[in-house]
Scaffold this motif. Structure first.
Motif, short mmCIF file in Angstrom:
data_model
loop_
_atom_site.label_atom_id
_atom_site.label_comp_id
_atom_site.label_asym_id
_atom_site.label_seq_id
_atom_site.Cartn_x
_atom_site.Cartn_y
_atom_site.Cartn_z
N GLU A 16 0.83 -1.21 0.00
CA GLU A 16 0.00 0.00 0.00
C GLU A 16 0.86 1.26 0.00
OE1 GLU A 16 -2.67 -0.16 3.25
OE2 GLU A 16 -3.72 -1.96 2.55
N LEU A 17 1.97 1.23 0.75
CA LEU A 17 2.85 2.40 0.80
C LEU A 17 3.67 2.57 -0.46
CD1 LEU A 17 4.17 2.04 4.48
CD2 LEU A 17 2.41 3.62 3.64
N SER A 18 3.79 1.53 -1.28
CA SER A 18 4.64 1.60 -2.47
C SER A 18 4.07 2.52 -3.54
CB SER A 18 4.84 0.20 -3.05
OG SER A 18 3.61 -0.33 -3.53
N PHE A 19 2.77 2.82 -3.48
CA PHE A 19 2.17 3.67 -4.51
C PHE A 19 2.58 5.13 -4.36
CE2 PHE A 19 -0.71 0.01 -4.17
CZ PHE A 19 -0.71 -0.39 -5.49
N LYS A 20 3.25 5.49 -3.27
CA LYS A 20 3.72 6.86 -3.10
C LYS A 20 5.10 7.07 -3.73
CE LYS A 20 3.63 6.94 1.35
NZ LYS A 20 3.73 7.43 2.75
N TRP A 21 5.65 6.01 -4.37
CA TRP A 21 7.00 6.08 -4.91
C TRP A 21 6.98 5.81 -6.41
CZ3 TRP A 21 10.73 7.47 -1.39
CH2 TRP A 21 10.37 7.38 -0.04
N GLN A 22 8.00 6.38 -7.07
CA GLN A 22 8.19 6.14 -8.50
C GLN A 22 9.63 5.75 -8.75
OE1 GLN A 22 7.13 9.79 -10.42
NE2 GLN A 22 8.75 11.01 -9.46
N MET A 23 9.83 4.93 -9.80
CA MET A 23 11.11 4.28 -10.03
C MET A 23 11.75 4.73 -11.34
SD MET A 23 12.52 1.55 -11.96
CE MET A 23 11.17 0.48 -12.35
N VAL A 24 13.09 4.86 -11.32
CA VAL A 24 13.88 5.12 -12.52
C VAL A 24 15.00 4.09 -12.55
CG1 VAL A 24 15.35 6.75 -13.74
CG2 VAL A 24 13.36 7.58 -12.48
N TRP A 25 15.14 3.39 -13.70
CA TRP A 25 16.15 2.33 -13.82
C TRP A 25 17.31 2.82 -14.64
CZ3 TRP A 25 16.11 -2.20 -17.72
CH2 TRP A 25 17.10 -3.14 -17.37
N ASN A 26 18.53 2.46 -14.20
CA ASN A 26 19.73 2.89 -14.91
C ASN A 26 20.15 1.91 -15.99
OD1 ASN A 26 20.67 0.78 -13.34
ND2 ASN A 26 22.54 1.84 -12.69
#
Length: 629
Positions: free
Chosen positions: A459-469
């Motif tokens: 549930e808390l993961s929806f507050k984050w966004q990811m960038v992959w190198n």
């Protein structure tokens, strides 16, 4: 003719056998434990006159009959009702086998129940209430009077209540002493029925004495030993609690955590007193059973127990020793009270990395002058997640598992030593089997409790966004705060917040990455929480133990209860309160208040010790005037 004689002999023998069987039934009936509102019958057999008197007294108390003895000696017992009703009872001695037989019994009774009974003596009531007072032998006299009033509908005096408790304690001391005598036999029975179990009792003689007094008893069942080694993480909770029976002492325990983050009992010790020596003996045996060496790969969580810190430093020098944050807060909050300070403390304790801890400490410093200095007096590295090792896969900052075990065996702690140890053994034996069955109810391979934590992180993961190198690094940033960023590495199962390494469960940042990559977070949970590992911990069972009558006698020197230690001074009735403790009721104490004199208006004294008043008294006294003249 001969056939008829043989048949007559067989019939007579069958009648005699039937009569003997009925007589044994009646005798057995008289020996069973009497329940409320039982009744007598003609032909009932008692072993002796005392057994007959006890049964009659119990019957009169339960029924509320006003019975008194007409004849009462070693040969006969005759009783009648004081209300002049038809009720009668007569039992006399049988000359053939010396048994007491009920010869006359008229059960008809006419009368009313009263709150006093001549049969309700302190001796008869103590026998009647013995099982009820087993867990509370030192019950208050007021509570004992209320118990007789509500349960037996009797009004007893304060002297009777005092004598009842005195008799019950005397009987319990006898049973306690007998159980201590059979400790060696109990140890042999445990070791023989559960091979591989470590069960040891230690006793010693006081200087100048010949009595072998009890010192310590340690047991670690082979099922618990193997279960913790194969299926539990390398973390142990240590704690001690008081025994509540007649013979005082301490029960020390070692409890682990299973794959569902629940308690897993490992070993326990009964000690006469809690000190460094007994804790050292306990840790030394535990170190041998679990093969943990100097504790380099082990983590211990404990409270502020007497002598435990020095014992751990001596026997397990390389162990990671965590302190229970709840007990640290209780000591710190005596001076720094308030909800904001409480929240600030737990934020510091639950900070998973150092920069977060430093930020929380700066916020705490704003809540009071000197609050941070008092906080740093405690060893922050022992109760803050920021400094915990990541190998145990456990980030708990409290010692709730050991305290849960102490509450779980609360009823057993009131009993004599062997009865207490047997109750604990049976509880652990049932628990191992129940937990193995509980595993079949899981809806997935991960335990229910770890799964709850994983669902919260989802549930808390929806507050984050990811960038992959494009390689191994995933940069995860907060949607509302771009400066709040962490790096996740799936190959090493790590995150810069350290929560994934501490718990073994993917944190909210790792879940964000796993969802972005189309992976299931359940597959990245550490193996400690998986069903197969949970079954390894509960695959071994404690074997049953025979009763006391089947135990083999070792012939070793008998053990006496622990020597009574008389503490100096008068026994304390009330708990000693801390000077900073809040008073919940009553009048506020004037201790520490600065007095101000009403005459001279100076602080430090009152009107009684005012120097101006003393000068005025001297001037007005006749003796002083005579001296001046």
């Amino acid at each position: 003719m001969t056939v008829m004689i043989v048949v007559a002999i067989i019939v007579s023998q069958m009648k005699s056998l039937e009569t003997m069987h009925l007589e044994n039934q009646v005798k057995w009936y008289a020996l069973i434990q009497w329940q409320p509102y039982q009744y007598f019958c003609c032909g009932m057999i008692f072993q002796n006159v005392q057994e007959c008197r006890d049964a009659l007294a119990k019957y009169a108390i339960m029924k509320g009959l006003q019975i008194h003895y007409i004849k009462n000696d070693q040969v006969r017992v005759r009783a009648e009702c004081m209300e002049k009703c038809p009720w009668k009872f007569l039992a006399s001695k049988n000359s053939h086998n010396n048994d007491f037989v009920v010869k006359t019994y008229v059960p008809n009774h006419k009368g009313y129940r009263k709150n006093t009974n001549p049969m309700a003596t302190s001796k008869s009531l103590s026998k009647l209430l013995k099982d009820r007072l087993l867990t509370t032998p030192f019950i208050k006299y007021r509570d004992l009077k209320n118990l007789c009033k509500t349960e037996l509908k009797l009004k007893i005096s304060l002297t009777q209540a005092r004598n009842i408790r005195k008799n019950v304690v005397a009987d319990l001391l006898g049973s306690y002493t007998e159980e201590y005598k059979r400790l060696h036999d109990y140890v042999q029975e445990i070791n023989s029925r559960n091979p591989g179990t470590t069960c040891v009792v230690k006793a010693s003689k006081v200087e100048g004495g010949d009595i072998n007094h009890f010192r310590c008893f340690y047991v670690c069942f082979v099922a618990c030993k193997k279960g913790w080694t194969e299926g539990c993480r390398n973390i142990i909770c240590l704690d001690g609690c008081f025994l509540k029976g007649v013979c005082k002492g301490q029960l020390l325990c070692a409890v682990g955590r299973d794959g569902n983050n629940q308690m897993f009992p490992i070993a326990w010790e009964v000690a006469s007193v809690e000190n460094k020596e007994n804790w050292g003996w306990f840790l030394n045996l535990l170190k041998y059973d679990l093969t943990i060496g100097d504790g380099a790969e082990l983590t211990i969580i404990s409270d502020m127990q007497k002598g435990l810190d020095s014992a751990i430093n001596e026997h397990l020098p390389e162990v990671e020793h965590r302190m229970c944050a709840r007990h640290v807060y209780a000591a710190w909050a005596k001076k720094w009270k308030g909800e904001e300070r409480k929240i600030a403390f737990w934020k510091c304790a639950r900070s998973t990395f150092e920069n977060d801890l430093k930020s929380q400490l700066r916020e705490m410093n704003l809540l009071g002058n000197g609050i941070l200095e008092d906080f740093m007096q405690y060893n922050v590295e022992s109760f803050s997640k920021a400094y915990f090792r990541t190998t145990p896969k456990c980030d708990y900052v409290d010692n709730n598992m050991a305290e849960t075990f102490n509450g779980w065996i609360l009823d057993a702690r009131c009993k004599p030593i062997i009865s207490m140890l047997e109750d604990i053994r049976v509880q652990v034996m049932r628990r191992l089997y129940a937990k193995r069955k509980f595993c079949t109810t899981w809806i997935c391979v991960v335990g229910p409790r770890p799964m709850q934590k994983l669902e919260r992180n989802k549930e808390l993961s929806f507050k984050w966004q990811m960038v992959w190198n494009g390689d191994e690094g995933y940069e995860v940033s907060n949607v509302y705060d771009q400066d709040n960023r962490h790096i996740v590495n799936l190959k090493s199962s790590s995150c810069t917040c350290r929560e994934w390494e501490l718990t073994g469960i993917p944190c909210q940042h790792a879940v964000c990455v796993l969802h972005s990559e189309g992976l299931e977070p359940e597959n990245f949970v550490a193996h400690w929480y998986i069903e197969s590992t949970y079954l390894k911990a509960n695959q071994f069972m404690i074997q049953p133990v025979r009763g006391k009558i089947l135990w083999a006698e070792t012939g070793k020197e008998e053990i006496a209860p622990p020597a009574h230690r008389k503490l100096p001074g008068r026994p304390k009735v009330r708990r000693k309160k801390d000077k900073n403790e809040i008073q919940k009721a009553g009048k506020l104490s004037r201790k520490g208040r600065i007095m101000t004199c009403k005459i001279c208006k100076q602080p430090g004294h009152n009107i009684r010790r005012c120097p101006q008043k003393m000068n005025m008294v001297l001037l007005l006294s006749p003796f002083y005037n005579k001296v001046l003249s």
